[in-house]
Design a protein around this motif. Structure first.
Motif, mmCIF file in Angstrom:
data_model
loop_
_atom_site.group_PDB
_atom_site.id
_atom_site.type_symbol
_atom_site.label_atom_id
_atom_site.label_comp_id
_atom_site.label_asym_id
_atom_site.label_seq_id
_atom_site.Cartn_x
_atom_site.Cartn_y
_atom_site.Cartn_z
ATOM 1 N N ALA A 145 -3.034 8.990 -7.775
ATOM 2 C CA ALA A 145 -2.441 7.750 -8.299
ATOM 3 C C ALA A 145 -2.889 6.563 -7.449
ATOM 4 C CB ALA A 145 -0.922 7.856 -8.291
ATOM 5 N N ASP A 146 -3.197 5.466 -8.116
ATOM 6 C CA ASP A 146 -3.672 4.262 -7.430
ATOM 7 C C ASP A 146 -2.479 3.483 -6.881
ATOM 8 O OD1 ASP A 146 -4.767 1.899 -6.579
ATOM 9 O OD2 ASP A 146 -5.913 1.508 -8.402
ATOM 10 N N PRO A 147 -2.305 3.435 -5.551
ATOM 11 C CA PRO A 147 -1.149 2.742 -4.980
ATOM 12 C C PRO A 147 -1.248 1.226 -5.071
ATOM 13 C CG PRO A 147 -2.604 3.424 -3.232
ATOM 14 C CD PRO A 147 -3.171 3.997 -4.505
ATOM 15 N N LEU A 148 -2.410 0.727 -5.456
ATOM 16 C CA LEU A 148 -2.603 -0.714 -5.535
ATOM 17 C C LEU A 148 -2.354 -1.270 -6.934
ATOM 18 C CD1 LEU A 148 -5.828 -1.065 -3.342
ATOM 19 C CD2 LEU A 148 -3.430 -1.252 -2.641
ATOM 20 N N LEU A 149 -2.107 -0.394 -7.914
ATOM 21 C CA LEU A 149 -1.835 -0.863 -9.270
ATOM 22 C C LEU A 149 -0.482 -1.555 -9.307
ATOM 23 C CD1 LEU A 149 -3.047 1.900 -11.765
ATOM 24 C CD2 LEU A 149 -3.871 -0.443 -11.564
ATOM 25 N N ALA A 150 -0.496 -2.842 -9.563
ATOM 26 C CA ALA A 150 0.740 -3.634 -9.567
ATOM 27 C C ALA A 150 1.331 -3.704 -10.965
ATOM 28 C CB ALA A 150 0.436 -5.044 -9.048
ATOM 29 N N ASP A 151 2.588 -4.159 -11.036
ATOM 30 C CA ASP A 151 3.234 -4.354 -12.327
ATOM 31 C C ASP A 151 2.781 -5.676 -12.951
ATOM 32 O OD1 ASP A 151 4.642 -6.413 -11.061
ATOM 33 O OD2 ASP A 151 6.461 -5.219 -10.794
ATOM 34 N N HIS A 152 3.388 -6.038 -14.084
ATOM 35 C CA HIS A 152 2.963 -7.255 -14.780
ATOM 36 C C HIS A 152 3.194 -8.519 -13.947
ATOM 37 C CE1 HIS A 152 1.763 -5.258 -18.299
ATOM 38 N NE2 HIS A 152 2.914 -5.210 -18.962
ATOM 39 N N ASP A 153 4.076 -8.442 -12.958
ATOM 40 C CA ASP A 153 4.344 -9.591 -12.093
ATOM 41 C C ASP A 153 3.456 -9.608 -10.857
ATOM 42 O OD1 ASP A 153 6.414 -10.584 -13.726
ATOM 43 O OD2 ASP A 153 7.833 -9.165 -12.840
ATOM 44 N N GLY A 154 2.576 -8.609 -10.756
ATOM 45 C CA GLY A 154 1.690 -8.543 -9.600
ATOM 46 C C GLY A 154 2.299 -7.878 -8.387
ATOM 47 N N THR A 155 3.435 -7.223 -8.556
ATOM 48 C CA THR A 155 4.104 -6.563 -7.441
ATOM 49 C C THR A 155 3.669 -5.111 -7.349
ATOM 50 O OG1 THR A 155 6.032 -7.988 -7.804
ATOM 51 C CG2 THR A 155 6.336 -6.078 -6.370
ATOM 52 N N THR A 156 3.214 -4.678 -6.177
ATOM 53 C CA THR A 156 2.718 -3.321 -5.990
ATOM 54 C C THR A 156 3.865 -2.358 -5.702
ATOM 55 O OG1 THR A 156 2.457 -3.575 -3.600
ATOM 56 C CG2 THR A 156 0.583 -4.248 -4.999
ATOM 57 N N PRO A 157 3.609 -1.054 -5.818
ATOM 58 C CA PRO A 157 4.643 -0.075 -5.437
ATOM 59 C C PRO A 157 5.114 -0.266 -4.001
ATOM 60 C CG PRO A 157 2.896 1.010 -6.679
ATOM 61 C CD PRO A 157 2.424 -0.389 -6.417
ATOM 62 N N LEU A 158 4.179 -0.563 -3.094
ATOM 63 C CA LEU A 158 4.552 -0.777 -1.696
ATOM 64 C C LEU A 158 5.511 -1.955 -1.555
ATOM 65 C CD1 LEU A 158 4.359 -0.328 1.332
ATOM 66 C CD2 LEU A 158 2.175 -1.580 1.320
ATOM 67 N N GLN A 159 5.229 -3.039 -2.233
ATOM 68 C CA GLN A 159 6.109 -4.209 -2.158
ATOM 69 C C GLN A 159 7.499 -3.902 -2.711
ATOM 70 O OE1 GLN A 159 3.358 -6.735 -4.280
ATOM 71 N NE2 GLN A 159 2.914 -7.949 -2.451
ATOM 72 N N HIS A 160 7.539 -3.154 -3.819
ATOM 73 C CA HIS A 160 8.835 -2.761 -4.379
ATOM 74 C C HIS A 160 9.599 -1.886 -3.393
ATOM 75 C CE1 HIS A 160 8.943 -4.355 -8.451
ATOM 76 N NE2 HIS A 160 7.677 -3.998 -8.641
ATOM 77 N N ALA A 161 8.896 -0.928 -2.767
ATOM 78 C CA ALA A 161 9.557 -0.025 -1.816
ATOM 79 C C ALA A 161 10.126 -0.797 -0.637
ATOM 80 C CB ALA A 161 8.572 1.038 -1.338
ATOM 81 N N ARG A 162 9.375 -1.753 -0.133
ATOM 82 C CA ARG A 162 9.866 -2.564 0.985
ATOM 83 C C ARG A 162 11.078 -3.393 0.584
ATOM 84 N NH1 ARG A 162 3.931 -4.560 3.235
ATOM 85 N NH2 ARG A 162 3.607 -2.859 4.735
ATOM 86 N N ARG A 163 11.029 -3.971 -0.602
ATOM 87 C CA ARG A 163 12.143 -4.803 -1.068
ATOM 88 C C ARG A 163 13.420 -3.994 -1.227
ATOM 89 N NH1 ARG A 163 9.107 -8.403 -5.802
ATOM 90 N NH2 ARG A 163 7.762 -9.621 -4.379
ATOM 91 N N ARG A 164 13.263 -2.728 -1.605
ATOM 92 C CA ARG A 164 14.439 -1.887 -1.835
ATOM 93 C C ARG A 164 14.888 -1.153 -0.568
ATOM 94 N NH1 ARG A 164 14.920 1.644 -6.918
ATOM 95 N NH2 ARG A 164 17.081 1.122 -6.414
ATOM 96 N N GLY A 165 14.149 -1.321 0.511
ATOM 97 C CA GLY A 165 14.532 -0.682 1.762
ATOM 98 C C GLY A 165 14.231 0.800 1.813
ATOM 99 N N ASP A 174 12.208 2.996 3.324
ATOM 100 C CA ASP A 174 11.269 2.995 4.439
ATOM 101 C C ASP A 174 10.284 4.161 4.398
ATOM 102 O OD1 ASP A 174 12.478 0.702 5.358
ATOM 103 O OD2 ASP A 174 13.772 1.747 6.796
ATOM 104 N N ARG A 175 10.774 5.356 4.100
ATOM 105 C CA ARG A 175 9.883 6.524 4.093
ATOM 106 C C ARG A 175 8.866 6.422 2.949
ATOM 107 N NH1 ARG A 175 10.999 11.035 6.979
ATOM 108 N NH2 ARG A 175 10.116 12.366 5.346
ATOM 109 N N ILE A 176 9.319 5.995 1.798
ATOM 110 C CA ILE A 176 8.401 5.822 0.673
ATOM 111 C C ILE A 176 7.415 4.706 0.978
ATOM 112 C CG2 ILE A 176 8.254 5.034 -1.729
ATOM 113 C CD1 ILE A 176 10.770 6.647 -2.312
ATOM 114 N N ALA A 177 7.896 3.638 1.589
ATOM 115 C CA ALA A 177 7.006 2.539 1.967
ATOM 116 C C ALA A 177 5.930 3.029 2.930
ATOM 117 C CB ALA A 177 7.806 1.405 2.592
ATOM 118 N N GLY A 178 6.313 3.914 3.838
ATOM 119 C CA GLY A 178 5.330 4.463 4.768
ATOM 120 C C GLY A 178 4.246 5.252 4.060
ATOM 121 N N LEU A 179 4.644 6.054 3.080
ATOM 122 C CA LEU A 179 3.671 6.818 2.298
ATOM 123 C C LEU A 179 2.732 5.879 1.544
ATOM 124 C CD1 LEU A 179 6.080 9.494 0.754
ATOM 125 C CD2 LEU A 179 4.325 9.924 2.492
ATOM 126 N N LEU A 180 3.309 4.860 0.947
ATOM 127 C CA LEU A 180 2.514 3.927 0.157
ATOM 128 C C LEU A 180 1.635 3.055 1.044
ATOM 129 C CD1 LEU A 180 5.261 2.959 -2.421
ATOM 130 C CD2 LEU A 180 3.134 4.171 -2.935
#
Length: 210
Positions: free
Chosen positions: A166-186, A188-194
């Motif tokens: 899976a491409d971790p850089l594929l962002a949503d329609h607003d340009g937000t990546t999975p990593l950015q979403h994970a950080r916003r939601r706190g 941490d472990r998922i953010a580390g993987l991403l």
């Protein structure tokens, strides 16, 4: 609707293989529909009634038959997370490209719900598109982060998706990546993987993939 069709639909919903066989022998239509457009096979799949589903498939039931909500027996396995039903339906060669009313394949609701065993099996045993994008602009990876709870199951789903390519850089329609979403939601472990996956996917010299 004929009585035999009604009996078949009820038997499939209950998962009663004896009654399913009896209704079919009496002339029930294997593709009969209830008031929501659901076939006997879809009802069996939704209830994880594997024995009933096996009989219906043997009678020629269609794993791609849509109901009024655009669900199919195959697509429903992503919602239930049933690996047994998934494997049974694979024998009928369902169309893995079909999408639900949100434009997602079976992988997306499975990722959303944290169905670890299902995600692992469908990624290993099929060629389903790991980076399919639904109408909301979400991939399975995005769904696991945006709609998940950040717990161990969703961590494992994220790991499985990354491992499957899976491409971790594929962002949503607003340009937000999975990593950015994970950080916003706190998460941490998922953010580390991403973060690690994003760094591997980022061309040299492009800096931190925020």
């Amino acid at each position: 609707m004929h009585t035999d069709d009604q009996l078949l639909l009820a038997a499939a919903r209950r998962g009663d293989p004896i009654e399913v066989r009896a209704a079919l022998a009496a002339g029930a239509d294997v593709e009969s529909r209830d008031h929501e457009g659901r076939t006997p096979l879809l009802l069996a799949a939704a209830g994880d009634q594997v024995a009933a589903a096996e009989i219906l498939l043997g009678a020629g039931a269609d794993p791609d038959a849509r109901d009024g909500r655009d669900d199919t027996p195959w697509l429903v396995t992503g919602v239930t997370g049933s690996v047994r039903m998934m494997r049974l339906l694979l024998t009928a060669e369902p169309d893995l490209r079909l999408t639900n009313r949100f434009g997602g394949t079976s992988l997306l609701p499975a990722a959303e719900r944290g169905h670890v065993a299902y995600v692992r099996a469908v990624l290993r045993e099929t060629d389903i598109d790991v980076d399919h994008v639904n109408r909301l602009g979400w991939t399975a990876l995005l769904e696991a982060v945006i709609l998940g709870d950040g717990g161990r199951a969703h961590e494992e789903v994220v790991e499985l998706l990354i491992t499957a390519g899976a491409d971790p850089l594929l962002a949503d329609h607003d340009g937000t990546t999975p990593l950015q979403h994970a950080r916003r939601r706190g998460f941490d472990r998922i953010a580390g993987l991403l973060q690690a996956a994003s760094a591997r996917a980022t061309p040299t010299g492009q800096g931190d993939p925020r």
